[in-house]
Scaffold this motif. Structure first.
Motif, mmCIF file in Angstrom:
data_model
loop_
_atom_site.group_PDB
_atom_site.id
_atom_site.type_symbol
_atom_site.label_atom_id
_atom_site.label_comp_id
_atom_site.label_asym_id
_atom_site.label_seq_id
_atom_site.Cartn_x
_atom_site.Cartn_y
_atom_site.Cartn_z
ATOM 1 N N GLY A 268 -28.296 -4.782 -21.274
ATOM 2 C CA GLY A 268 -27.633 -3.504 -21.405
ATOM 3 C C GLY A 268 -27.849 -2.621 -20.345
ATOM 4 N N ALA A 269 -28.438 -2.895 -19.179
ATOM 5 C CA ALA A 269 -28.427 -1.985 -17.920
ATOM 6 C C ALA A 269 -27.399 -1.717 -17.251
ATOM 7 C CB ALA A 269 -29.519 -2.704 -16.916
ATOM 8 N N PRO A 270 -27.130 -0.442 -16.689
ATOM 9 C CA PRO A 270 -25.804 -0.227 -16.081
ATOM 10 C C PRO A 270 -25.663 -1.089 -14.833
ATOM 11 C CG PRO A 270 -27.640 1.654 -15.633
ATOM 12 C CD PRO A 270 -27.981 0.532 -16.854
ATOM 13 N N PHE A 271 -24.574 -1.304 -14.633
ATOM 14 C CA PHE A 271 -23.906 -2.164 -13.304
ATOM 15 C C PHE A 271 -24.849 -1.841 -12.190
ATOM 16 C CE2 PHE A 271 -20.947 0.900 -12.941
ATOM 17 C CZ PHE A 271 -20.826 1.007 -11.488
ATOM 18 N N TYR A 272 -24.722 -0.397 -11.945
ATOM 19 C CA TYR A 272 -25.406 -0.207 -10.333
ATOM 20 C C TYR A 272 -27.022 -0.505 -10.583
ATOM 21 C CZ TYR A 272 -26.705 4.020 -13.481
ATOM 22 O OH TYR A 272 -27.261 4.642 -14.502
ATOM 23 N N LEU A 273 -27.324 -0.492 -11.509
ATOM 24 C CA LEU A 273 -28.820 -0.974 -11.563
ATOM 25 C C LEU A 273 -29.246 -2.153 -10.820
ATOM 26 C CD1 LEU A 273 -31.865 -0.014 -12.230
ATOM 27 C CD2 LEU A 273 -31.495 -0.915 -14.324
ATOM 28 N N GLN A 274 -28.179 -3.198 -11.175
ATOM 29 C CA GLN A 274 -28.394 -4.624 -10.503
ATOM 30 C C GLN A 274 -28.405 -4.309 -8.827
ATOM 31 O OE1 GLN A 274 -25.216 -7.132 -11.785
ATOM 32 N NE2 GLN A 274 -25.628 -6.449 -14.116
ATOM 33 N N ASN A 275 -27.440 -3.609 -8.176
ATOM 34 C CA ASN A 275 -27.729 -3.497 -6.722
ATOM 35 C C ASN A 275 -29.031 -3.053 -6.485
ATOM 36 O OD1 ASN A 275 -24.821 -4.431 -6.507
ATOM 37 N ND2 ASN A 275 -24.020 -2.663 -6.874
ATOM 38 N N GLU A 276 -29.458 -1.838 -7.140
ATOM 39 C CA GLU A 276 -30.716 -1.167 -6.826
ATOM 40 C C GLU A 276 -31.743 -2.326 -6.817
ATOM 41 O OE1 GLU A 276 -30.918 2.185 -9.420
ATOM 42 O OE2 GLU A 276 -29.466 3.271 -8.449
#
Length: 298
Positions: A268-276
């Motif tokens: 359930g991590a926010p999508f922007y965390l994937q880019n980071e």
């Protein structure tokens, strides 16, 4: 390590259905990254792969919807169009002696401009021929997803080319030491040219697969794949043969990226965390390789 962490954090991560889902999700990245690996193995960089993928993806959609071409012909023309970008990049690098970073960085916006000129900047929403969707949703024998099969075939082809052919060995020799390769009689410009062409070819194939998966031709759909492909290649350069781009190493890098994205989604991590996370992973992989002396940029 990553697999174990996500397996402990989420029981669904290790299910057969989720593993299959990860492989389907990374199939496009696998194809694009395999082509990029050949360019990096030759000592060149291709920063246009994302835009080339977008160009071929939109073109195949337009040729089927607007020009009513058969699926096979539309795919062939879209691949040719993407490959032409690689040819131009290769000529800029080998004939005009423009560094590949600059040449491909310039060709990216040109490909994107051609993309917008073709579709007017709009996505192509329409029903494609049913056979085209097989690329993304089909299954062989009702079990093996077609995109996984396509990706594995492409990866295997690039692996054989790089590791089992005279051309592949010449490409690797060119990337390892340009002057030594030239003195040994290798046509280094030919190798660099072919490597950039193959990189564009892989990007074009990946763009077509992406369009089949999305069900629409989107001008900017391929752009995120540049960062992911570079990350996969650099991760792979720390795996099998440190400091060298290898197809098998890149495959490991792609799988790592796929597991990170999927695992973060399940948690359930926010999508922007994937880019980071991707950015941190790329910095860590390259920094480790540089500190070990496995990769040099100067």
């Amino acid at each position: 390590m990553i697999f174990v962490v996500f397996a402990l954090a989420s029981g669904a991560f290790v299910s057969a259905e989720n593993i299959s889902n990860i492989l389907v999700q990374i199939s496009v990245l696998m194809v694009i990254s395999s082509g990029l690996t050949v360019a990096v193995a030759s000592g060149e960089f291709d920063l246009s792969v994302g835009q080339v993928a977008g160009l071929s993806g939109v073109l195949v959609a337009g040729l089927m919807v607007w020009s009513h071409l058969p699926v096979g012909l539309a795919i062939a023309l879209a691949v040719i169009a993407g490959t032409v970008i690689g040819i131009v990049s290769g000529l800029l690098v080998t004939r005009l002696r423009i560094p590949s970073l600059i040449a491909t960085l310039a060709m990216g916006p040109i490909a994107l401009g051609l993309n917008y000129a073709y579709d007017g900047g709009d996505s192509i929403y329409s029903s494609f021929p049913q056979f085209f969707y097989v690329i993304a949703t089909g299954r062989i024998g009702g079990m093996v997803p077609v995109p996984i099969l396509i990706a594995l075939v492409v990866v295997a082809a690039f692996y054989v080319l790089v590791n089992r052919t005279r051309l592949g060995r010449a490409v690797v020799a060119t990337g390892s030491n340009l002057q030594a390769a030239r003195l040994s009689g290798i046509n280094v410009n030919r190798c660099r040219m072919i490597a950039l062409i193959l990189s564009a070819f892989g990007a074009a194939l990946g763009g077509i697969m992406l369009t089949a998966r999305l069900g629409t031709g989107q001008p900017g759909a391929g752009e995120p794949y540049l960062m992911d492909s570079l990350t996969a290649v650099f991760l792979g350069m720390t795996a099998f043969k440190p400091g060298r781009a290898t197809v098998q190493g890149t495959l490991v890098g792609v799988v790592i990226i796929g597991m990170l994205d999927n695992g973060l989604n399940l948690l359930g991590a926010p999508f922007y965390l994937q880019n980071e996370v991707r950015g941190v992973v790329m910095i860590a992989a390259v920094s480790l390789a540089v500190l070990r002396g496995e990769i040099r940029f100067f």
